[in-house]
Scaffold this motif. Sequence first.
Motif, PDB file in Angstrom:
ATOM      1  N   UNK A   9      34.809  91.378  53.084  1.00 48.74           N
ATOM      2  CA  UNK A   9      34.781  90.099  52.370  1.00 48.74           C
ATOM      3  C   UNK A   9      34.676  88.873  53.269  1.00 48.74           C
ATOM      4  N   UNK A  10      34.716  89.056  54.551  1.00 48.76           N
ATOM      5  CA  UNK A  10      34.539  87.927  55.464  1.00 48.76           C
ATOM      6  C   UNK A  10      35.733  86.992  55.504  1.00 48.76           C
ATOM      7  N   UNK A  15      41.667  84.559  51.076  1.00 49.23           N
ATOM      8  CA  UNK A  15      42.567  84.430  49.923  1.00 49.23           C
ATOM      9  C   UNK A  15      42.300  85.529  48.896  1.00 49.23           C
ATOM     10  N   UNK A  16      41.034  85.869  48.735  1.00 46.55           N
ATOM     11  CA  UNK A  16      40.684  86.929  47.798  1.00 46.55           C
ATOM     12  C   UNK A  16      41.276  88.257  48.255  1.00 46.55           C
ATOM     13  N   UNK A  17      41.215  88.546  49.536  1.00 50.76           N
ATOM     14  CA  UNK A  17      41.821  89.770  50.082  1.00 50.76           C
ATOM     15  C   UNK A  17      43.314  89.806  49.776  1.00 50.76           C
ATOM     16  N   UNK A 164      38.715  89.872  40.886  1.00 49.88           N
ATOM     17  CA  UNK A 164      37.589  90.792  41.087  1.00 49.88           C
ATOM     18  C   UNK A 164      36.264  90.044  41.103  1.00 49.88           C
ATOM     19  N   UNK A 165      36.142  89.009  40.304  1.00 55.69           N
ATOM     20  CA  UNK A 165      34.938  88.181  40.344  1.00 55.69           C
ATOM     21  C   UNK A 165      34.814  87.490  41.704  1.00 55.69           C
ATOM     22  N   UNK A 166      35.918  86.973  42.217  1.00 59.65           N
ATOM     23  CA  UNK A 166      35.907  86.348  43.541  1.00 59.65           C
ATOM     24  C   UNK A 166      35.572  87.375  44.623  1.00 59.65           C
TER      25      UNK A 166
END
Length: 176
Positions: A9-10, A15-17, A164-166
């Motif tokens: 995810x880079x 934050x998404x992780x 999940x969208x993020x």
Amino acid sequence: MLNDFKQLLGEHGKDTKLNLSNLFANVDTSGLTPVQFYGTALSLAYSLEHKTLIEAVESEAKEHVEENVFAAAKLAATLMAMNNIYYRFVHLSSDKQFAKLPAGLRMNGMANPGVEKVDFELYSLAVSALNGCGLCIDSHVSVLVKSQMSATAIQAAIKLAAVLNAAKTAYVLEQA
């Protein structure tokens, strides 16, 4: 497999992780049963149509739910792909004659989705939120509230949709 996916995810997906880790590590405190949590996550992954994300969520879900949940999640994703378009049009059209017409769309799978109906409603709500169908969101929330589902549980399903969208977006951006 979800941990492997998070690594893709880079830096922009930091934050998404963290949010993915938090959601999947705290199923017990989400207000959702494993069937509700993983069925919702699967429905969302299928709706997002992202192969790598689907594989990651399926890998996590295999440890917690039976095959019927996978089938019900696919059914929710498929039916909401149809219903969310149709009912979003009915809701957003300024010409209200369409709301008076019968939809005439087959939705027989909703009568026997292979999981508890309240669980299927939750899957459908999350996908409807993802697809932005206000009429469908209102309908599913109403059924869930009448079924005594807590606001915390409903919120957890919507958080899954958002995160999940993020995750899909972060993955796509990292691969670009």
